[in-house]
Design a protein around this motif. Structure first.
Motif, PDB file in Angstrom:
ATOM      1  N   SER A 303       0.811  -1.220   0.000  1.00  0.00           N
ATOM      2  CA  SER A 303       0.000   0.000   0.000  1.00  0.00           C
ATOM      3  C   SER A 303       0.841   1.264   0.000  1.00  0.00           C
ATOM      4  N   ASN A 379     -10.018  11.462  -2.978  1.00  0.00           N
ATOM      5  CA  ASN A 379     -10.002  10.733  -1.708  1.00  0.00           C
ATOM      6  C   ASN A 379      -8.579  10.557  -1.190  1.00  0.00           C
ATOM      7  N   GLN A 386      -7.090   7.194   0.786  1.00  0.00           N
ATOM      8  CA  GLN A 386      -7.829   6.541   1.857  1.00  0.00           C
ATOM      9  C   GLN A 386      -8.172   5.100   1.466  1.00  0.00           C
ATOM     10  N   ASN A 387      -8.519   4.303   2.454  1.00  0.00           N
ATOM     11  CA  ASN A 387      -8.943   2.911   2.239  1.00  0.00           C
ATOM     12  C   ASN A 387      -7.890   2.076   1.504  1.00  0.00           C
ATOM     13  N   LYS A 388      -6.626   2.297   1.840  1.00  0.00           N
ATOM     14  CA  LYS A 388      -5.568   1.526   1.200  1.00  0.00           C
ATOM     15  C   LYS A 388      -5.724   0.031   1.452  1.00  0.00           C
ATOM     16  N   GLU A 389      -6.255  -0.289   2.625  1.00  0.00           N
ATOM     17  CA  GLU A 389      -6.414  -1.700   2.966  1.00  0.00           C
ATOM     18  C   GLU A 389      -7.366  -2.398   1.998  1.00  0.00           C
ATOM     19  N   LYS A 390      -8.416  -1.688   1.602  1.00  0.00           N
ATOM     20  CA  LYS A 390      -9.367  -2.282   0.658  1.00  0.00           C
ATOM     21  C   LYS A 390      -8.723  -2.457  -0.725  1.00  0.00           C
ATOM     22  N   PHE A 456     -15.012   3.931  -2.725  1.00  0.00           N
ATOM     23  CA  PHE A 456     -14.867   4.611  -1.443  1.00  0.00           C
ATOM     24  C   PHE A 456     -16.206   4.774  -0.725  1.00  0.00           C
ATOM     25  N   THR A 459     -19.182  -1.407  -0.017  1.00  0.00           N
ATOM     26  CA  THR A 459     -18.330  -2.593  -0.173  1.00  0.00           C
ATOM     27  C   THR A 459     -18.291  -3.070  -1.598  1.00  0.00           C
ATOM     28  N   THR A 461     -16.686  -3.776  -4.606  1.00  0.00           N
ATOM     29  CA  THR A 461     -15.335  -3.885  -5.167  1.00  0.00           C
ATOM     30  C   THR A 461     -15.352  -4.701  -6.434  1.00  0.00           C
TER      31      THR A 461
END
Length: 489
Positions: A303, A379, A386-390, A456, A459, A461
């Motif tokens: 990430s 974002n 943001q939301n690098k984990e996703k 963002f 869910t 994806t």
């Protein structure tokens, strides 16, 4: 000019030490005078051919160039005697001949009348623009013919050997495919200047010994041995000129657009099975070729990356200009370019034999993460997206055919190799790409060129792709203008 037949010998029999010879040859190719890169010596090079098809490379130096300026005309036949015969090193050899000629003030040149000219005018196998993908970054030279519809201003670019000057021409062929021809150094001062002088007439050029590079999905670049003929007197040019008249409106539209990107019909085709290699084989081939086809799964390995950069909307090169601000791009010389975010990802390509890190750009990158570059930018904070984990959870469940370009970087202590993904191809009838967290519920929507931008929000994806048989073409990358510096010599 002689109006009678003379005794002559074949080119294959002319070697060092042969005295009193005369050859009957046609001028098949002739470059403009230029200076050597390593010295101020001026020279002019040409290719001569006899009736048996044997060719020889001939060169005129310095003041002798002016002496022969009105003779040795392209496609005319001559008797030549008393040229200096020398050996030629393989790396400087253009014609398939161990010998070369130096034509000087003592060389006798006599034009042969048409009645006694038994050598046919050369025929060429011009490569159509839609076939460029076969030759990208290969050692092959190609001959092309096209219409010049626009000339970009000369500019200087960084190369491995320091700053070098280039000028780009926009050409089209009878398939209405626009392609860029990059002219290097002395080609700008000579051939390119003559082309630009006649640009309003949309001149036809035949270019010989041209290299095809990966920039913009296959563009053209000169080598030192390249030669050009402006408005050549050959059947292919006559046919192309007639086509230009019939398609004047379409050409005007392309001229106004000044498109850098080739049409989709020029996209790289899916490879044959024998062209696909495994990850473990790349290291042994890195010194031998610059592009590869892999069949691999794709994932995001870490990430610690920005995921996007600000770019010129015309050439996609990096810029420090603010979002949506207009500016004059120093890279592509386009006025009123707009600064727009562009997606850039470091991804991992893996198969059963290993894995490597590669860079994925633009639309292909957006499709992979199902998120536009603008959304990524909006974002982002000082700490990054943001939301690098996703983002880290996205991976391909199936393998893709990936067209990979390798770049060798010389660093202290050795060489380092970088890989850019130029194209991705999914040959399976039912592709399934998804987040590994939602493998049981998410589905693939075949929506060409669209992206949900809901990454963002909740869910969602789901990765959206083009139809399963379509090539995903990468327009170009921010490093693609770093072309081999031997283009011009």
């Amino acid at each position: 000019m002689t109006n009678m037949s003379r005794q002559h010998i074949p080119l294959k029999d002319i070697t060092i030490g042969i005295k009193g010879w005369t050859a009957k040859v046609i001028v098949e190719a002739k470059g403009m005078p230029r200076s050597s890169q390593r010295s101020p010596v001026k020279y002019q090079r040409m290719i001569l051919r006899d009736s048996e098809g044997t060719k020889v490379q001939a060169t005129i130096f310095e003041s002798d160039i002016d002496k022969f300026s009105d003779v040795l005309t392209l496609y005319k036949t001559y008797y030549i005697s008393n040229a200096v015969v020398k050996t030629i090193l393989p790396q400087h050899r253009i014609a398939k001949n161990d010998y070369q000629w130096h034509i000087n003030s003592k060389t006798v040149v006599e034009e042969v009348t048409e009645e006694y000219s038994s050598i046919s005018v050369p025929t060429y196998k011009f490569v159509s623009f839609s076939e460029f993908s076969k030759y990208i970054n290969s050692d092959a030279y190609v001959d092309i013919i096209g219409v010049v519809i626009h000339a970009y201003p000369p500019r200087e670019i960084p190369t491995a050997n320091g700053p070098q000057k280039i000028q780009e021409l926009l050409l089209v062929d009878q398939e209405l495919i626009p392609k860029i021809l990059t002219m290097w150094d002395q080609f700008i001062e000579n051939e390119c200047a003559a082309i630009v002088k006649n640009i309003k007439t949309k001149p036809i050029i035949a270019a010989y010994r041209i290299r095809i590079v990966s920039f913009n999905d296959g563009s053209m670049s000169t080598k030192g041995s390249s030669t050009f003929v402006i408005n050549p007197d050959i059947p292919e040019a006559t046919k192309l000129r007639s086509w230009c008249i019939d398609n004047k409106g379409e050409l005007e539209q392309l001229t106004l657009k000044k498109s850098y990107v080739g049409s989709s019909s020029s996209a790289i085709k899916a490879p044959a099975s024998h062209e696909i290699i495994e990850v473990k084989d790349i290291q042994s081939l890195e010194e031998k070729q610059t592009t590869f086809w892999l069949q691999a799964k794709i994932s995001i390995p870490h990430s610690n990356q920005k995921y996007w950069y600000m770019a010129c909307n015309k050439c996609y090169r990096r810029t420090n200009i603010d979002y949506k601000q207009t500016f004059d791009c120093v890279h592509c010389a386009e006025k009123q370019s707009t600064a727009m975010p562009r997606c850039l990802l470091e991804v991992q390509l893996s198969d059963k034999t290993g894995a490597l890190i590669a860079t994925l750009f633009g639309e292909n990158a957006e499709k992979f993460i199902c998120c536009s570059a603008e959304t990524l930018m909006q974002n982002s904070t000082e700490d990054g997206v943001q939301n690098k984990e996703k983002l880290m959870t996205i991976q391909t469940k199936i393998e893709f055919l990936v067209y990979l370009k390798i770049r060798k970087l010389e660093i202290s202590g050795g060489a380092q190799y970088k890989y850019n993904i130029l194209n991705m191809f999914n040959a399976l009838p039912e592709p399934t790409l998804q987040s590994n967290k939602e493998a049981s519920s998410s589905t693939v929507q075949h929506v060409a060129g669209e992206c949900s931008d809901e990454f963002f929000d909740a869910t969602n994806t789901t990765l959206q792709l083009t139809n399963s048989v379509e090539i995903l073409t990468e327009e170009g990358d921010e490093n693609s203008q770093i072309i081999d510096s031997d283009n011009q010599q």
